[in-house]
Structures are given as C-alpha cells and as structure tokens.
Design a protein around this motif. Sequence first.
Motif, short mmCIF file in Angstrom:
data_model
loop_
_atom_site.label_atom_id
_atom_site.label_comp_id
_atom_site.label_asym_id
_atom_site.label_seq_id
_atom_site.Cartn_x
_atom_site.Cartn_y
_atom_site.Cartn_z
N SER A 1 3.42 -1.16 -5.68
CA SER A 1 3.90 -0.90 -4.44
C SER A 1 3.58 0.34 -3.36
N THR A 2 3.23 -0.13 -2.43
CA THR A 2 3.24 0.96 -1.14
C THR A 2 4.24 1.20 -0.35
N LEU A 3 5.36 0.69 -1.12
CA LEU A 3 6.46 1.26 0.26
C LEU A 3 6.91 2.87 0.00
N PRO A 4 6.39 3.51 -1.41
CA PRO A 4 7.47 4.85 -1.42
C PRO A 4 6.79 5.92 -1.04
N TYR A 5 5.00 5.42 -0.24
CA TYR A 5 4.11 6.62 0.46
C TYR A 5 4.50 6.74 1.91
N PRO A 6 3.73 7.76 3.14
CA PRO A 6 3.97 7.57 3.77
C PRO A 6 3.57 6.38 4.66
N LEU A 7 3.95 6.53 5.46
CA LEU A 7 3.36 4.82 6.53
C LEU A 7 2.22 5.07 6.29
N ARG A 8 1.62 6.78 7.15
CA ARG A 8 0.12 6.28 7.27
C ARG A 8 -1.00 5.93 6.62
N GLN A 9 -0.22 5.58 5.04
CA GLN A 9 -1.12 5.58 3.99
C GLN A 9 -1.29 4.11 3.36
N ASN A 10 -2.06 3.02 3.63
CA ASN A 10 -1.69 1.61 4.02
C ASN A 10 -2.69 1.22 2.84
N THR A 11 -2.36 1.28 1.44
CA THR A 11 -3.39 0.53 0.10
C THR A 11 -3.42 -0.60 0.24
N ALA A 12 -2.16 -1.11 0.32
CA ALA A 12 -1.57 -2.73 0.29
C ALA A 12 -2.91 -3.62 0.17
N LEU A 13 -2.74 -4.31 -0.62
CA LEU A 13 -3.71 -5.28 -0.31
C LEU A 13 -4.06 -6.54 0.48
N HIS A 14 -5.38 -6.64 0.70
CA HIS A 14 -4.43 -7.48 2.01
C HIS A 14 -5.21 -9.29 1.61
N LEU A 15 -4.06 -10.28 1.80
CA LEU A 15 -4.46 -11.61 1.33
C LEU A 15 -4.64 -12.42 3.39
N ASP A 16 -5.78 -12.85 2.83
CA ASP A 16 -6.26 -13.86 4.27
C ASP A 16 -5.88 -12.52 5.50
N GLY A 17 -6.11 -11.46 5.77
CA GLY A 17 -6.00 -10.33 6.89
C GLY A 17 -5.02 -9.90 6.51
N ARG A 18 -4.14 -10.03 5.75
CA ARG A 18 -2.38 -9.63 6.25
C ARG A 18 -2.36 -8.28 4.85
N ASP A 19 -1.64 -7.74 4.84
CA ASP A 19 -0.81 -6.79 3.75
C ASP A 19 0.26 -6.58 4.18
N SER A 20 1.18 -7.51 4.96
CA SER A 20 2.99 -7.25 5.16
C SER A 20 3.07 -8.38 5.71
N ASN A 21 4.56 -8.32 5.77
CA ASN A 21 5.35 -9.47 6.28
C ASN A 21 4.79 -10.86 6.26
N PHE A 22 4.57 -11.20 4.66
CA PHE A 22 3.72 -12.89 4.33
C PHE A 22 5.09 -13.73 3.72
N LYS A 23 5.27 -14.89 4.70
CA LYS A 23 5.65 -16.01 4.49
C LYS A 23 5.15 -16.65 2.52
N LEU A 24 6.48 -17.64 2.60
CA LEU A 24 6.45 -18.54 1.55
C LEU A 24 5.05 -19.69 2.14
N ALA A 25 4.80 -19.93 3.47
CA ALA A 25 3.86 -20.56 4.31
C ALA A 25 2.28 -19.94 3.70
N HIS A 26 2.53 -18.53 3.77
CA HIS A 26 0.79 -17.66 3.62
C HIS A 26 0.44 -18.23 2.64
N PHE A 27 1.15 -17.40 1.46
CA PHE A 27 1.12 -17.59 -0.71
C PHE A 27 0.24 -19.76 -0.54
N ILE A 28 1.18 -20.42 -0.19
CA ILE A 28 0.62 -22.08 -0.24
C ILE A 28 -0.38 -21.99 0.30
#
Length: 86
Positions: A1-28
């Motif tokens: 997870s990238t949670l412990p890193y400073p906010l300016r560092q965003n190294t999260a993987l993208h899923l359909d152009g998103r890298d946050s606020n995933f809902k079950l519908a996105h995975f479905i």
Amino acid sequence: STLPYPLRQNTALHLDGRDSNFKLAHFIDFAGRFGVPEPLITRRIANMVKGTEPHLSDIPTIGYDDGTSERMETEIRRRMDTLRRG
C-alpha cells in the motif's frame, strides 16, 4: 500500500484509470471484461475483506509512527466498508 507515504507520492497502481475510491462495481466491471463472473469476484472480494479484518490490529507492529499507523487503519477500514456496501 502507498498509504504510509507522503500525499505527494502516488505510486498506487491504476485500475481503469483510477487509483483510489474503488467500489465493488469497479472490480466487477474490470473482471467482467476478462470473463470473470460477477458472483466469483463478489465472493473473492468479500472473502478478502473478511480475511483482512483480524489483522488490522497488527498494523502498529509494522513500525510506522502512531499517527501513520492510525491513519492506515482508519483508511483500510473505510475501504473495507466501501467494498462491503458494494
């Protein structure tokens, strides 16, 4: 997870152009494009969320400062709740 890193560092993987606020519908939607049936992905995510819950108390043992550990646990719980609600 990238949670412990400073906010300016965003190294999260993208899923359909998103890298946050995933809902079950996105995975479905994502899994459906690869032929994964909705009941399977729904069950897998539910099992992942359920299996993660008992380990949240281990977060402080990772070694981050108290504030970071608390932020991580709060955010992980929020994400789990979002996935539970669908």
